[in-house]
Design a protein around this motif. Structure first.
Motif, PDB file in Angstrom:
ATOM      1  N   LEU A  26       0.821  -1.209   0.000  1.00  0.00           N
ATOM      2  CA  LEU A  26       0.000   0.000   0.000  1.00  0.00           C
ATOM      3  C   LEU A  26       0.857   1.263   0.000  1.00  0.00           C
ATOM      4  O   LEU A  26       0.550   2.229  -0.718  1.00  0.00           O
ATOM      5  CB  LEU A  26      -0.951   0.009   1.197  1.00  0.00           C
ATOM      6  CG  LEU A  26      -2.112  -0.977   1.123  1.00  0.00           C
ATOM      7  CD1 LEU A  26      -2.916  -0.953   2.409  1.00  0.00           C
ATOM      8  CD2 LEU A  26      -2.998  -0.677  -0.062  1.00  0.00           C
ATOM      9  N   LEU A  27       1.896   1.269   0.781  1.00  0.00           N
ATOM     10  CA  LEU A  27       2.796   2.429   0.786  1.00  0.00           C
ATOM     11  C   LEU A  27       3.484   2.609  -0.561  1.00  0.00           C
ATOM     12  O   LEU A  27       3.669   3.732  -1.034  1.00  0.00           O
ATOM     13  CB  LEU A  27       3.834   2.281   1.897  1.00  0.00           C
ATOM     14  CG  LEU A  27       3.311   2.469   3.325  1.00  0.00           C
ATOM     15  CD1 LEU A  27       4.392   2.143   4.340  1.00  0.00           C
ATOM     16  CD2 LEU A  27       2.812   3.892   3.517  1.00  0.00           C
ATOM     17  N   LYS A  28       3.822   1.505  -1.205  1.00  0.00           N
ATOM     18  CA  LYS A  28       4.457   1.574  -2.515  1.00  0.00           C
ATOM     19  C   LYS A  28       3.483   2.152  -3.548  1.00  0.00           C
ATOM     20  O   LYS A  28       3.874   3.001  -4.371  1.00  0.00           O
ATOM     21  CB  LYS A  28       4.902   0.169  -2.920  1.00  0.00           C
ATOM     22  CG  LYS A  28       5.809   0.121  -4.105  1.00  0.00           C
ATOM     23  CD  LYS A  28       6.303  -1.304  -4.309  1.00  0.00           C
ATOM     24  CE  LYS A  28       7.243  -1.394  -5.472  1.00  0.00           C
ATOM     25  NZ  LYS A  28       7.713  -2.772  -5.699  1.00  0.00           N
ATOM     26  N   VAL A  29       2.223   1.736  -3.486  1.00  0.00           N
ATOM     27  CA  VAL A  29       1.210   2.252  -4.410  1.00  0.00           C
ATOM     28  C   VAL A  29       0.978   3.734  -4.149  1.00  0.00           C
ATOM     29  O   VAL A  29       0.877   4.533  -5.089  1.00  0.00           O
ATOM     30  CB  VAL A  29      -0.103   1.450  -4.282  1.00  0.00           C
ATOM     31  CG1 VAL A  29      -1.245   2.122  -5.006  1.00  0.00           C
ATOM     32  CG2 VAL A  29       0.089   0.029  -4.801  1.00  0.00           C
ATOM     33  N   GLN A  30       0.921   4.124  -2.881  1.00  0.00           N
ATOM     34  CA  GLN A  30       0.734   5.542  -2.544  1.00  0.00           C
ATOM     35  C   GLN A  30       1.896   6.380  -3.071  1.00  0.00           C
ATOM     36  O   GLN A  30       1.702   7.493  -3.573  1.00  0.00           O
ATOM     37  CB  GLN A  30       0.613   5.717  -1.033  1.00  0.00           C
ATOM     38  CG  GLN A  30      -0.717   5.297  -0.474  1.00  0.00           C
ATOM     39  CD  GLN A  30      -0.758   5.438   1.043  1.00  0.00           C
ATOM     40  OE1 GLN A  30       0.266   5.618   1.701  1.00  0.00           O
ATOM     41  NE2 GLN A  30      -1.961   5.342   1.597  1.00  0.00           N
ATOM     42  N   ARG A  31       3.086   5.868  -2.947  1.00  0.00           N
ATOM     43  CA  ARG A  31       4.262   6.602  -3.405  1.00  0.00           C
ATOM     44  C   ARG A  31       4.217   6.781  -4.924  1.00  0.00           C
ATOM     45  O   ARG A  31       4.483   7.861  -5.444  1.00  0.00           O
ATOM     46  CB  ARG A  31       5.528   5.833  -2.993  1.00  0.00           C
ATOM     47  CG  ARG A  31       6.797   6.650  -3.070  1.00  0.00           C
ATOM     48  CD  ARG A  31       8.016   5.912  -2.518  1.00  0.00           C
ATOM     49  NE  ARG A  31       7.800   5.444  -1.154  1.00  0.00           N
ATOM     50  CZ  ARG A  31       7.818   4.144  -0.790  1.00  0.00           C
ATOM     51  NH1 ARG A  31       8.058   3.212  -1.668  1.00  0.00           N
ATOM     52  NH2 ARG A  31       7.625   3.795   0.467  1.00  0.00           N
ATOM     53  N   LYS A  32       3.821   5.714  -5.650  1.00  0.00           N
ATOM     54  CA  LYS A  32       3.727   5.817  -7.106  1.00  0.00           C
ATOM     55  C   LYS A  32       2.633   6.797  -7.512  1.00  0.00           C
ATOM     56  O   LYS A  32       2.791   7.557  -8.466  1.00  0.00           O
ATOM     57  CB  LYS A  32       3.463   4.436  -7.722  1.00  0.00           C
ATOM     58  CG  LYS A  32       4.681   3.553  -7.739  1.00  0.00           C
ATOM     59  CD  LYS A  32       4.416   2.278  -8.483  1.00  0.00           C
ATOM     60  CE  LYS A  32       5.673   1.429  -8.538  1.00  0.00           C
ATOM     61  NZ  LYS A  32       5.507   0.247  -9.379  1.00  0.00           N
ATOM     62  N   THR A  35       3.951  10.387  -6.937  1.00  0.00           N
ATOM     63  CA  THR A  35       4.914  10.843  -7.942  1.00  0.00           C
ATOM     64  C   THR A  35       4.231  11.062  -9.286  1.00  0.00           C
ATOM     65  O   THR A  35       4.584  11.993 -10.018  1.00  0.00           O
ATOM     66  CB  THR A  35       6.070   9.825  -8.107  1.00  0.00           C
ATOM     67  OG1 THR A  35       5.521   8.540  -8.415  1.00  0.00           O
ATOM     68  CG2 THR A  35       6.914   9.739  -6.856  1.00  0.00           C
ATOM     69  N   GLY A  36       3.256  10.224  -9.620  1.00  0.00           N
ATOM     70  CA  GLY A  36       2.519  10.427 -10.869  1.00  0.00           C
ATOM     71  C   GLY A  36       1.729  11.721 -10.859  1.00  0.00           C
ATOM     72  O   GLY A  36       1.709  12.464 -11.850  1.00  0.00           O
ATOM     73  N   MET A  37       1.053  12.009  -9.756  1.00  0.00           N
ATOM     74  CA  MET A  37       0.302  13.259  -9.652  1.00  0.00           C
ATOM     75  C   MET A  37       1.238  14.468  -9.675  1.00  0.00           C
ATOM     76  O   MET A  37       0.896  15.516 -10.222  1.00  0.00           O
ATOM     77  CB  MET A  37      -0.541  13.268  -8.370  1.00  0.00           C
ATOM     78  CG  MET A  37      -1.673  12.269  -8.376  1.00  0.00           C
ATOM     79  SD  MET A  37      -2.823  12.490  -9.725  1.00  0.00           S
ATOM     80  CE  MET A  37      -3.588  14.008  -9.274  1.00  0.00           C
ATOM     81  N   GLN A  38       2.395  14.327  -9.070  1.00  0.00           N
ATOM     82  CA  GLN A  38       3.351  15.430  -9.063  1.00  0.00           C
ATOM     83  C   GLN A  38       3.850  15.700 -10.489  1.00  0.00           C
ATOM     84  O   GLN A  38       3.998  16.851 -10.884  1.00  0.00           O
ATOM     85  CB  GLN A  38       4.525  15.095  -8.146  1.00  0.00           C
ATOM     86  CG  GLN A  38       5.459  16.250  -7.921  1.00  0.00           C
ATOM     87  CD  GLN A  38       6.529  15.902  -6.901  1.00  0.00           C
ATOM     88  OE1 GLN A  38       6.749  14.734  -6.605  1.00  0.00           O
ATOM     89  NE2 GLN A  38       7.177  16.922  -6.371  1.00  0.00           N
TER      90      GLN A  38
END
Length: 151
Positions: A26-32, A35-38
């Motif tokens: 879940l943390l990995k998905v949140q991080r991706k 970064t995609g939104m950024q």
């Protein structure tokens, strides 16, 4: 050095339990996602970002308010809803004969009568029924008499 770091991380994650693995994913998905939104919003000004956030917030608030209002009132607007679980309209074949007075022979006779009736539905079934009755002329009469004796 980066290769050693990956190996250490894999060893640490291998020792973790199921809940820790799920949290890690879940943390990995949140991080991706972050970064995609950024990457998508990197060229926008602060003012445009604020406008988008306000529009999204108002849209979601309006939709949620609409859902709550429509669930509390009998509105005529058709929304997709989950239906309640119901019994099937057609009973199972074995459930038709739950009468305790029926013997096994009587149950078999009822099933045979139902089978013979179902043959009348199609042309090939009618041919099969006719050929069966031609080969065994007194079959239905005998079965009807047997059924009367068992009742």
């Amino acid at each position: 050095m980066g290769r050693n770091l990956k190996m250490i991380q894999e060893k640490v994650t291998a020792k973790k339990g199921l809940a820790e693995k799920i949290a890690f994913v879940l943390l990995k998905v949140q991080r991706k996602w972050a970064t995609g939104m950024q990457k998508m919003t990197i060229g926008l000004s602060i003012r445009k970002l604020k406008v988008y956030v306000v529009i999204i917030t108002l849209t979601m608030t309006g939709y949620t308010t609409f859902l709550v209002y429509s669930s509390l009132t009998d509105s005529h607007i058709r929304l997709p809803r989950m239906g309640s679980i119901q019994k099937p309209l057609m009973p199972k074949f074995d459930q038709e004969y739950t009468n305790n007075k029926d013997t096994l022979m009587l149950i078999r006779l009822k099933k045979f009568h139902k089978y013979m009736d179902s043959l009348d539905v199609s042309e090939s079934g009618k041919k099969l029924r006719d050929s069966l009755l031609r080969q065994r002329p007194g079959l239905l009469d005998s079965l009807n008499q047997l059924e009367e004796l068992l009742k």
